[in-house]
Design a protein around this motif. Structure first.
Motif, PDB file in Angstrom:
ATOM      1  N   ARG A 220      11.930   4.440  -6.319  1.00  6.05           N
ATOM      2  CA  ARG A 220      12.090   3.396  -5.301  1.00  6.05           C
ATOM      3  C   ARG A 220      10.896   2.456  -5.214  1.00  6.05           C
ATOM      4  NH1 ARG A 220      16.288   4.758  -6.159  1.00  6.05           N
ATOM      5  NH2 ARG A 220      17.915   5.630  -4.809  1.00  6.05           N
ATOM      6  N   GLU A 221       9.762   2.823  -5.803  1.00 10.46           N
ATOM      7  CA  GLU A 221       8.567   2.001  -5.643  1.00 10.46           C
ATOM      8  C   GLU A 221       7.907   1.776  -6.996  1.00 10.46           C
ATOM      9  OE1 GLU A 221       6.038   3.944  -2.876  1.00 10.46           O
ATOM     10  OE2 GLU A 221       7.544   4.047  -1.293  1.00 10.46           O
ATOM     11  N   VAL A 222       7.515   0.531  -7.245  1.00  5.83           N
ATOM     12  CA  VAL A 222       6.826   0.168  -8.481  1.00  5.83           C
ATOM     13  C   VAL A 222       5.610  -0.675  -8.127  1.00  5.83           C
ATOM     14  CG1 VAL A 222       6.954  -1.305 -10.533  1.00  5.83           C
ATOM     15  CG2 VAL A 222       8.780   0.333 -10.060  1.00  5.83           C
ATOM     16  N   MET A 223       4.479  -0.352  -8.768  1.00  2.45           N
ATOM     17  CA  MET A 223       3.263  -1.126  -8.581  1.00  2.45           C
ATOM     18  C   MET A 223       2.663  -1.435  -9.950  1.00  2.45           C
ATOM     19  SD  MET A 223      -0.227  -0.112  -6.524  1.00  2.45           S
ATOM     20  CE  MET A 223       0.575  -0.250  -4.921  1.00  2.45           C
ATOM     21  N   VAL A 224       2.308  -2.693 -10.180  1.00  4.68           N
ATOM     22  CA  VAL A 224       1.625  -3.120 -11.392  1.00  4.68           C
ATOM     23  C   VAL A 224       0.282  -3.684 -10.975  1.00  4.68           C
ATOM     24  CG1 VAL A 224       1.675  -4.685 -13.360  1.00  4.68           C
ATOM     25  CG2 VAL A 224       3.783  -3.570 -12.610  1.00  4.68           C
ATOM     26  N   SER A 225      -0.796  -3.067 -11.436  1.00  4.56           N
ATOM     27  CA  SER A 225      -2.137  -3.400 -10.965  1.00  4.56           C
ATOM     28  C   SER A 225      -3.007  -3.907 -12.102  1.00  4.56           C
ATOM     29  CB  SER A 225      -2.810  -2.186 -10.321  1.00  4.56           C
ATOM     30  OG  SER A 225      -4.157  -2.461 -10.034  1.00  4.56           O
ATOM     31  N   SER A 226      -3.450  -5.146 -11.994  1.00  2.00           N
ATOM     32  CA  SER A 226      -4.343  -5.758 -12.969  1.00  2.00           C
ATOM     33  C   SER A 226      -5.619  -6.204 -12.272  1.00  2.00           C
ATOM     34  CB  SER A 226      -3.655  -6.968 -13.617  1.00  2.00           C
ATOM     35  OG  SER A 226      -4.547  -7.676 -14.456  1.00  2.00           O
ATOM     36  N   ASP A 227      -6.749  -6.060 -12.976  1.00  2.00           N
ATOM     37  CA  ASP A 227      -8.026  -6.538 -12.468  1.00  2.00           C
ATOM     38  C   ASP A 227      -8.404  -5.885 -11.136  1.00  2.00           C
ATOM     39  OD1 ASP A 227     -10.336  -8.099 -12.740  1.00  2.00           O
ATOM     40  OD2 ASP A 227      -9.572  -9.609 -11.366  1.00  2.00           O
ATOM     41  N   PHE A 228      -8.156  -4.583 -10.998  1.00  2.00           N
ATOM     42  CA  PHE A 228      -8.556  -3.786  -9.847  1.00  2.00           C
ATOM     43  C   PHE A 228      -7.806  -4.123  -8.568  1.00  2.00           C
ATOM     44  CE2 PHE A 228     -12.077  -3.247 -12.729  1.00  2.00           C
ATOM     45  CZ  PHE A 228     -12.410  -1.918 -12.566  1.00  2.00           C
ATOM     46  N   GLU A 229      -6.765  -4.931  -8.647  1.00  2.00           N
ATOM     47  CA  GLU A 229      -5.987  -5.192  -7.435  1.00  2.00           C
ATOM     48  C   GLU A 229      -5.277  -3.917  -6.985  1.00  2.00           C
ATOM     49  OE1 GLU A 229      -4.581  -7.180  -4.199  1.00  2.00           O
ATOM     50  OE2 GLU A 229      -6.204  -7.597  -5.589  1.00  2.00           O
ATOM     51  N   PHE A 230      -5.142  -3.741  -5.667  1.00  2.00           N
ATOM     52  CA  PHE A 230      -4.542  -2.579  -5.017  1.00  2.00           C
ATOM     53  C   PHE A 230      -5.411  -1.329  -5.126  1.00  2.00           C
ATOM     54  CE2 PHE A 230      -0.833  -4.996  -6.724  1.00  2.00           C
ATOM     55  CZ  PHE A 230      -0.452  -5.567  -5.520  1.00  2.00           C
ATOM     56  N   ARG A 231      -6.656  -1.436  -5.603  1.00  2.00           N
ATOM     57  CA  ARG A 231      -7.462  -0.238  -5.795  1.00  2.00           C
ATOM     58  C   ARG A 231      -8.516  -0.055  -4.724  1.00  2.00           C
ATOM     59  NH1 ARG A 231      -8.094   0.213 -12.345  1.00  2.00           N
ATOM     60  NH2 ARG A 231      -6.210  -0.916 -12.832  1.00  2.00           N
ATOM     61  N   LEU A 232      -8.601  -0.985  -3.780  1.00  2.00           N
ATOM     62  CA  LEU A 232      -9.696  -0.924  -2.826  1.00  2.00           C
ATOM     63  C   LEU A 232      -9.264  -0.504  -1.435  1.00  2.00           C
ATOM     64  CD1 LEU A 232     -11.532  -4.223  -3.794  1.00  2.00           C
ATOM     65  CD2 LEU A 232     -11.901  -1.934  -4.671  1.00  2.00           C
ATOM     66  N   GLY A 233      -7.973  -0.225  -1.251  1.00  2.00           N
ATOM     67  CA  GLY A 233      -7.472   0.053   0.081  1.00  2.00           C
ATOM     68  C   GLY A 233      -7.845   1.442   0.567  1.00  2.00           C
ATOM     69  N   SER A 234      -7.715   1.626   1.862  1.00  2.00           N
ATOM     70  CA  SER A 234      -8.023   2.915   2.459  1.00  2.00           C
ATOM     71  C   SER A 234      -6.782   3.641   2.943  1.00  2.00           C
ATOM     72  CB  SER A 234      -8.968   2.723   3.653  1.00  2.00           C
ATOM     73  OG  SER A 234      -8.383   1.851   4.598  1.00  2.00           O
ATOM     74  N   LEU A 235      -5.639   2.965   2.914  1.00  5.12           N
ATOM     75  CA  LEU A 235      -4.402   3.585   3.364  1.00  5.12           C
ATOM     76  C   LEU A 235      -3.398   3.584   2.234  1.00  5.12           C
ATOM     77  CD1 LEU A 235      -3.989   1.954   6.885  1.00  5.12           C
ATOM     78  CD2 LEU A 235      -4.910   4.189   6.341  1.00  5.12           C
ATOM     79  N   THR A 236      -2.437   4.511   2.286  1.00  7.09           N
ATOM     80  CA  THR A 236      -1.396   4.554   1.285  1.00  7.09           C
ATOM     81  C   THR A 236      -0.299   3.576   1.630  1.00  7.09           C
ATOM     82  OG1 THR A 236      -0.439   6.387   2.485  1.00  7.09           O
ATOM     83  CG2 THR A 236      -1.819   6.930   0.620  1.00  7.09           C
ATOM     84  N   THR A 237       0.659   3.410   0.704  1.00  2.82           N
ATOM     85  CA  THR A 237       1.579   2.303   0.847  1.00  2.82           C
ATOM     86  C   THR A 237       3.034   2.662   0.732  1.00  2.82           C
ATOM     87  OG1 THR A 237       1.383   1.921  -1.509  1.00  2.82           O
ATOM     88  CG2 THR A 237      -0.071   0.669  -0.101  1.00  2.82           C
ATOM     89  N   SER A 238       3.376   3.887   0.473  1.00  3.04           N
ATOM     90  CA  SER A 238       4.771   4.230   0.313  1.00  3.04           C
ATOM     91  C   SER A 238       5.519   3.939   1.597  1.00  3.04           C
ATOM     92  CB  SER A 238       4.927   5.702  -0.061  1.00  3.04           C
ATOM     93  OG  SER A 238       4.297   5.973  -1.273  1.00  3.04           O
ATOM     94  N   SER A 239       6.710   3.406   1.470  1.00  4.16           N
ATOM     95  CA  SER A 239       7.506   3.040   2.628  1.00  4.16           C
ATOM     96  C   SER A 239       8.180   4.272   3.208  1.00  4.16           C
ATOM     97  CB  SER A 239       8.547   1.982   2.230  1.00  4.16           C
ATOM     98  OG  SER A 239       7.901   0.843   1.769  1.00  4.16           O
ATOM     99  N   ALA A 240       7.438   4.982   4.007  1.00  2.00           N
ATOM    100  CA  ALA A 240       7.947   6.247   4.527  1.00  2.00           C
ATOM    101  C   ALA A 240       9.194   6.041   5.366  1.00  2.00           C
ATOM    102  CB  ALA A 240       6.866   6.943   5.352  1.00  2.00           C
ATOM    103  N   SER A 241       9.268   4.912   6.047  1.00  2.00           N
ATOM    104  CA  SER A 241      10.401   4.694   6.931  1.00  2.00           C
ATOM    105  C   SER A 241      11.687   4.503   6.175  1.00  2.00           C
ATOM    106  CB  SER A 241      10.149   3.463   7.805  1.00  2.00           C
ATOM    107  OG  SER A 241       9.982   2.320   7.002  1.00  2.00           O
ATOM    108  N   GLY A 242      11.593   4.108   4.913  1.00  2.00           N
ATOM    109  CA  GLY A 242      12.811   3.871   4.166  1.00  2.00           C
ATOM    110  C   GLY A 242      12.962   4.751   2.964  1.00  2.00           C
ATOM    111  N   SER A 243      12.208   5.813   2.887  1.00  2.00           N
ATOM    112  CA  SER A 243      12.232   6.633   1.680  1.00  2.00           C
ATOM    113  C   SER A 243      12.652   8.064   1.946  1.00  2.00           C
ATOM    114  CB  SER A 243      10.843   6.644   1.037  1.00  2.00           C
ATOM    115  OG  SER A 243       9.915   7.249   1.899  1.00  2.00           O
ATOM    116  N   GLY A 244      13.239   8.282   3.116  1.00  2.00           N
ATOM    117  CA  GLY A 244      13.653   9.639   3.411  1.00  2.00           C
ATOM    118  C   GLY A 244      12.495  10.583   3.615  1.00  2.00           C
ATOM    119  N   GLY A 245      11.322  10.007   3.881  1.00  2.00           N
ATOM    120  CA  GLY A 245      10.166  10.847   4.151  1.00  2.00           C
ATOM    121  C   GLY A 245       9.431  11.311   2.934  1.00  2.00           C
TER     122      GLY A 245
END
Length: 605
Positions: A220-245
């Protein structure tokens, strides 16, 4: 019956899988006989009849809980605990297998592709993979000679020593690697580079992803990361509300709209510690990786809930080239609840190249960058991104940005707000919005935000320009119209460019910093407090505190601290793909491209 396992044969896993369930076949079921129950038979004559009819006491264990409850418990356990749980007995092993690999992190590398193929061949794992994270790091071409490799190694050692000395670390006195070790590292570098070129020349990366993704029916989730994008966050990103937990706790807005998957991830290139110049294809950052995984998703008929892509070179959106892109996906993305896109409007330039270039070379680089930005502008004016976003009516999280515009001319922006956002459209579930590197007018921005005031909880504006209007009028407009004190967060970072609406029409320029890089400025904090505190009436922005982007120390600071502290060991990646180490050395996965039955048929790139 626990979900989707009625037809599984977990006792006979695929022979190539390194993730074979480990069963405790000698485990005995817990005994329930205790002293009281043993004495009941001996004292029947002296015990009342009613007491003799009481059922024996039962020892409650995890095994007595319904599978549904066990699955729910696993949703709240860290991966390390799930691994331990699977070692207890066969029943819990099977329950834990459904939660062992919720997210896979991988790179364009033979070891990673082999591990993906092994996981996809397992009877249980692939159907419980929820998220794929594709890192775009590759070894740059052309391949270095041994002399160049040694030179690069020594240069990086000097840079590390300078960095450690600045922070008074013991590593500052570490001696250089012996030449013999560097030469041994070069052998591995040559092997990896040659394998990488063969994959890219034949298009076998797409064929491999097509094979693997087709078996991940719950992806259900795809991430493509180039040049360190999406690597600096402190929280996760999975859509728990729409993924059946099955996901992690969802974060949104600011640093929360990031993923832990790549935050602390090792890569399969880490053993080449002398060579740190990992990047995407120059001038085509992220294009190949995003195109390949989207083609695989479409072939598998998977409808995603979350898609994050960045940095992606602007040429990806050029439909006239006839190559696969978002326009080829049809309605496959219509159910997205989260869409994050960060576009690179110009060719990326290595800071080392900029630092060492003479004035003539610098001038040529600037001309190339400006030409790319103008070409990107022309493409964005056609509304290629706006049409895409309009087809995503269920969005809860939306982030669209453009990076690396020409810093020598801050008033050249690659896109307008109306180029990428359907201004006449309302997203009924929009909770979080981030806009970056765009130009607009305060009235246009306010009108769009007011349409979403009932649902919008987080707003971030970064490196934005108001063409003929003022930030000093925009801030009170937003505070009043959106009731920002009722929202979770409203932030402004980077550049805030505008034009005073008084008679003098003075140009406005404030620099708010970056909380993920050198830190937000004190002014950015004051702006945030202004939005969140109804008692603050004075606008923080004024003519007196206008401040341009600092230029003197930023480049030196960047070179001294190249992404410091963001790539340590990561539990998930260590278990699955990049940078794995095994007791006997090497890895248990063969090169999937050595399979005699594997015949790649490159698709339309």
């Amino acid at each position: 019956m626990w979900p989707e396992t009625a037809n599984d044969t977990p006792d006979q896993p695929h022979p190539s899988s390194n993730f074979t369930p480990i069963d405790n076949q000698n485990e005995e079921q817990p005994q329930t006989h205790d002293d009281d129950t043993q004495m009941q038979g001996q004292e029947q004559d002296d015990t009342p009849a009613a007491s003799q009819q009481q059922p024996p006491k039962t020892l409650l264990t995890l095994l007595t809980l319904p599978p549904e409850i066990l699955h729910h418990i696993c949703l709240h356990l860290p991966l390390k605990s799930i691994r331990s749980l699977r070692l207890t007995c066969r029943h819990l092993n099977l329950i834990g297998a459904c939660h062992a690999l919720p997210e896979l992190v991988f790179y364009l590398h033979t070891t990673d592709f082999a591990a993906l193929r092994s996981i996809a061949s397992h009877p249980i794992y692939p159907r419980y993979v929820r998220s794929l994270v594709y890192g775009c790091d590759i070894l740059p071409s052309p391949r270095l000679t041994l002399k160049q490799y040694v030179s690069e190694c020594r240069r990086m050692e000097k840079r590390r020593a300078k960095m450690h000395a600045r922070h008074a670390c013991d590593e500052a006195n570490r001696p250089p690697k012996p030449l013999a070790e560097v030469k041994e590292s070069y052998k591995e570098y040559k092997r990896v580079h040659q394998a990488q070129e063969e994959i890219m020349e034949t298009g076998r990366d797409y064929e491999m992803l097509k094979e693997v993704v087709g078996k991940m029916t719950n992806l259900r989730e795809v991430m493509v990361s180039s040049d360190f994008e999406f690597r600096l966050g402190s929280l996760t990103t999975s859509s728990a509300s729409g993924s059946g937990g099955h996901g992690h706790e969802r974060g949104a807005g600011g640093g929360g709209m990031k993923s832990d998957a790549l935050k602390n991830c090792r890569t399969p290139f880490d053993k080449l510690d002398c060579l740190t110049q990992l990047d995407g294809e120059k001038g085509q950052e992220g294009v190949r990786h995003l195109r390949a995984i989207l083609m695989a998703v479409k072939e598998a008929g998977i409808e995603l809930k979350s898609l994050c892509a960045g940095l992606i070179h602007w040429s990806f959106f050029n439909e006239s080239l006839g190559q696969f892109g978002f326009h080829s996906m049809g309605n496959m993305l219509a159910n997205l609840t989260r869409f994050e896109l960060l576009v690179l409007p110009g060719p990326s330039q290595d800071p080392e190249e900029l630092q060492g270039a003479d004035p003539a070379e610098m001038n040529n680089m600037t001309i190339d960058v400006m030409d790319e930005i103008f070409r990107c502008q022309g493409l964005m004016r056609t509304g290629v991104i706006r049409k895409l976003v309009r087809g995503l009516p269920n969005l809860e999280i939306l982030s669209i940005g453009f990076m690396d515009h020409a810093e020598d001319n801050d008033f050249i922006f690659p896109a307008r707000l109306q180029d990428v956002i359907p201004m006449d459209f309302t997203f009924p579930n929009l909770e979080s919005l981030k806009l970056e590197g765009l130009e607009t007018e305060r009235q246009e921005l306010t009108e769009f935000l007011v349409k979403h005031k009932e649902t919008l909880m987080k707003l971030e504006l970064r490196d934005m320009r108001l063409i003929t209007t003022s930030w000093r009028k925009l801030l009170p407009d937003l505070k009043y119209e959106l009731n920002t004190e009722l929202m979770e967060d409203v932030s402004i970072y980077g550049m805030a460019l505008g034009q005073a609406e008084e008679d003098d029409q003075e140009l406005e320029e404030w620099f708010m910093g970056d909380p993920e890089d050198h830190g937000a400025t004190e002014l950015a904090s004051r702006v945030q407090k202004y939005f969140m505190d109804p008692a603050i009436g004075d606008i923080p922005l004024s003519r007196d505190n206008m401040e341009p982007i600092p230029e003197d120390d930023l480049m030196e600071e960047f070179l001294d601290h190249p992404f410091q502290g963001i790539m340590p060991e990561h539990e998930l990646a260590e278990l699955i793909l990049g940078g794995m180490e095994f007791p006997d050395g090497g890895h248990p996965f063969g090169n999937p491209f050595d399979d005699a039955n594997f015949e790649p048929h490159p698709g339309p790139w």
